[in-house]
Design a protein around this motif. Sequence first.
Motif, PDB file in Angstrom:
ATOM      1  N   PHE A  76      20.299   9.024 -19.992  1.00 33.97           N
ATOM      2  CA  PHE A  76      19.571   8.316 -18.942  1.00 33.97           C
ATOM      3  C   PHE A  76      20.294   7.032 -18.579  1.00 33.97           C
ATOM      4  CE2 PHE A  76      15.922   5.466 -17.692  1.00 33.97           C
ATOM      5  CZ  PHE A  76      15.650   6.102 -16.493  1.00 33.97           C
ATOM      6  N   VAL A  77      20.411   6.784 -17.256  1.00 35.26           N
ATOM      7  CA  VAL A  77      20.991   5.544 -16.747  1.00 35.26           C
ATOM      8  C   VAL A  77      19.868   4.779 -16.068  1.00 35.26           C
ATOM      9  CG1 VAL A  77      22.759   4.497 -15.280  1.00 35.26           C
ATOM     10  CG2 VAL A  77      23.202   6.693 -16.391  1.00 35.26           C
ATOM     11  N   PRO A  78      19.213   3.845 -16.763  1.00 36.79           N
ATOM     12  CA  PRO A  78      18.032   3.178 -16.197  1.00 36.79           C
ATOM     13  C   PRO A  78      18.322   2.386 -14.928  1.00 36.79           C
ATOM     14  CG  PRO A  78      18.752   2.094 -18.226  1.00 36.79           C
ATOM     15  CD  PRO A  78      19.533   3.366 -18.112  1.00 36.79           C
ATOM     16  N   GLU A  79      19.539   1.886 -14.783  1.00 40.54           N
ATOM     17  CA  GLU A  79      19.865   1.069 -13.608  1.00 40.54           C
ATOM     18  C   GLU A  79      19.692   1.860 -12.317  1.00 40.54           C
ATOM     19  OE1 GLU A  79      23.510  -1.795 -11.996  1.00 40.54           O
ATOM     20  OE2 GLU A  79      23.801  -0.461 -13.730  1.00 40.54           O
ATOM     21  N   TYR A  80      20.058   3.141 -12.357  1.00 37.36           N
ATOM     22  CA  TYR A  80      19.955   3.979 -11.167  1.00 37.36           C
ATOM     23  C   TYR A  80      18.993   5.151 -11.363  1.00 37.36           C
ATOM     24  CZ  TYR A  80      24.313   1.446 -10.398  1.00 37.36           C
ATOM     25  OH  TYR A  80      25.259   0.469 -10.268  1.00 37.36           O
ATOM     26  N   HIS A  81      18.356   5.212 -12.483  1.00 33.43           N
ATOM     27  CA  HIS A  81      17.398   6.277 -12.816  1.00 33.43           C
ATOM     28  C   HIS A  81      18.057   7.652 -12.792  1.00 33.43           C
ATOM     29  CE1 HIS A  81      13.525   8.330 -13.228  1.00 33.43           C
ATOM     30  NE2 HIS A  81      13.027   7.148 -13.536  1.00 33.43           N
ATOM     31  N   TYR A  82      19.283   7.724 -13.309  1.00 30.55           N
ATOM     32  CA  TYR A  82      19.957   9.013 -13.468  1.00 30.55           C
ATOM     33  C   TYR A  82      19.460   9.673 -14.751  1.00 30.55           C
ATOM     34  CZ  TYR A  82      23.467   7.632  -9.964  1.00 30.55           C
ATOM     35  OH  TYR A  82      24.107   7.254  -8.814  1.00 30.55           O
ATOM     36  N   LEU A  83      18.821  10.810 -14.625  1.00 26.56           N
ATOM     37  CA  LEU A  83      18.337  11.559 -15.788  1.00 26.56           C
ATOM     38  C   LEU A  83      18.981  12.933 -15.778  1.00 26.56           C
ATOM     39  CD1 LEU A  83      16.410  11.885 -18.232  1.00 26.56           C
ATOM     40  CD2 LEU A  83      14.677  12.710 -16.622  1.00 26.56           C
ATOM     41  N   LEU A 139      13.992  10.081  -7.134  1.00 27.51           N
ATOM     42  CA  LEU A 139      13.823   8.801  -7.816  1.00 27.51           C
ATOM     43  C   LEU A 139      15.154   8.110  -8.076  1.00 27.51           C
ATOM     44  CD1 LEU A 139      11.039   9.702 -10.421  1.00 27.51           C
ATOM     45  CD2 LEU A 139      10.795   8.461  -8.260  1.00 27.51           C
ATOM     46  N   ALA A 140      16.219   8.897  -8.155  1.00 27.38           N
ATOM     47  CA  ALA A 140      17.532   8.309  -8.407  1.00 27.38           C
ATOM     48  C   ALA A 140      18.131   7.670  -7.160  1.00 27.38           C
ATOM     49  CB  ALA A 140      18.489   9.375  -8.940  1.00 27.38           C
ATOM     50  N   MET A 141      17.475   7.817  -6.013  1.00 25.84           N
ATOM     51  CA  MET A 141      17.984   7.223  -4.778  1.00 25.84           C
ATOM     52  C   MET A 141      17.551   5.759  -4.677  1.00 25.84           C
ATOM     53  SD  MET A 141      19.636   9.709  -3.293  1.00 25.84           S
ATOM     54  CE  MET A 141      19.837   9.069  -1.649  1.00 25.84           C
ATOM     55  N   ARG A 142      17.872   5.017  -5.696  1.00 25.75           N
ATOM     56  CA  ARG A 142      17.515   3.602  -5.702  1.00 25.75           C
ATOM     57  C   ARG A 142      18.520   2.839  -6.546  1.00 25.75           C
ATOM     58  NH1 ARG A 142      12.069   3.622  -9.508  1.00 25.75           N
ATOM     59  NH2 ARG A 142      13.106   3.931 -11.532  1.00 25.75           N
ATOM     60  N   SER A 143      18.524   1.549  -6.365  1.00 30.75           N
ATOM     61  CA  SER A 143      19.407   0.661  -7.108  1.00 30.75           C
ATOM     62  C   SER A 143      18.620  -0.599  -7.442  1.00 30.75           C
ATOM     63  CB  SER A 143      20.647   0.312  -6.261  1.00 30.75           C
ATOM     64  OG  SER A 143      20.288  -0.518  -5.165  1.00 30.75           O
ATOM     65  N   PRO A 144      19.176  -1.524  -8.187  1.00 31.87           N
ATOM     66  CA  PRO A 144      18.449  -2.772  -8.488  1.00 31.87           C
ATOM     67  C   PRO A 144      18.042  -3.557  -7.248  1.00 31.87           C
ATOM     68  CG  PRO A 144      20.285  -2.498  -9.991  1.00 31.87           C
ATOM     69  CD  PRO A 144      20.415  -1.414  -8.963  1.00 31.87           C
ATOM     70  N   THR A 145      18.696  -3.286  -6.107  1.00 34.03           N
ATOM     71  CA  THR A 145      18.378  -4.027  -4.877  1.00 34.03           C
ATOM     72  C   THR A 145      17.558  -3.201  -3.893  1.00 34.03           C
ATOM     73  OG1 THR A 145      20.486  -3.324  -3.884  1.00 34.03           O
ATOM     74  CG2 THR A 145      20.463  -5.417  -5.089  1.00 34.03           C
ATOM     75  N   GLY A 146      17.178  -1.990  -4.272  1.00 32.10           N
ATOM     76  CA  GLY A 146      16.410  -1.146  -3.344  1.00 32.10           C
ATOM     77  C   GLY A 146      17.022   0.239  -3.238  1.00 32.10           C
ATOM     78  N   PHE A 147      17.134   0.723  -2.002  1.00 28.43           N
ATOM     79  CA  PHE A 147      17.730   2.039  -1.791  1.00 28.43           C
ATOM     80  C   PHE A 147      19.186   2.013  -2.210  1.00 28.43           C
ATOM     81  CE2 PHE A 147      20.225   4.927   0.890  1.00 28.43           C
ATOM     82  CZ  PHE A 147      19.605   6.133   0.588  1.00 28.43           C
TER      83      PHE A 147
END
Length: 272
Positions: free
Chosen positions: A60-67, A174-182
């Motif tokens: 899991f990559v929490p920064e980008y929600h890669y699971l 859900l992975a289509m996001r970043s710490p700043t938004g999309f």
Amino acid sequence: MTRSAEPEERPAVSSPPRAAVGEETLRKDRWWLAPLLTVLGITAWLVYATARVFYQGAYFVPEYHYLTPFYSPCVSQGCDAEAALMGRFLPDSPLLPFAAVSLPFLLLFRFTCYYYRRAYYRSFWLSPPACAVPDGHRSYKGESRFPLIWQNSHRYFFYAAFAISLINTVDAVLAMRSPTGFGLGLGNLVLWANVALLWCYTLGCHSCRHIMGGRLTHFSRNPIRYRLWTMTSKLNARHMFFAWITLLSLAVTDFYIMAVAAGWFDDPRFIG
């Protein structure tokens, strides 16, 4: 009236006895190559998947929600809280995979798949390994007795695979996001490519095709179902291709997310 003549007796037709063949097969081509490649390909994937599933790390990559799809849905108490969208209700144990709820159904869906049956019947069981090559077994009882009678449950595992494909689609959204938004990165493209291929394989399943139009007697009275049946039939024609390419896409997706989660390299970002 004249009486019709009796039919003339025709001489019995006889043919010379079949020539005795000492060899098991007269094929001179490399008929053994396809079964061998199938054994190597499936075995390699099973070894990699088993190692990754029980590693229970770098998933899991929490920064980008890669699971990774190997851990979805993550329902173990040892899962990252952000990755456990369906809750954490299974005990944390090294012998119990984080995705223990979905993995058995996915494995059984593929194990009972019509194409995979053909693949491992011919390769692992040599039943038969190729056309005009003797069967590796002296007797064959079909799929009417234990354990092969369980192959008939494929239609039920399709429903579970359909639900899990929906979950994988939610993961990609859900992975289509970043710490700043999309956000959009290379990992998103990998995830969406895998999801698209999984849908092609799942919807091209023989059971799905039967659900769409298998019981219809008049297509003209059911235009929507006929259209759906036509679409699934096109996917079904390439079911073997999608069966193999999804094994590759699952492994590639898992390896990519593992590499990013482990810090081997950063995910290239296009947006965010």
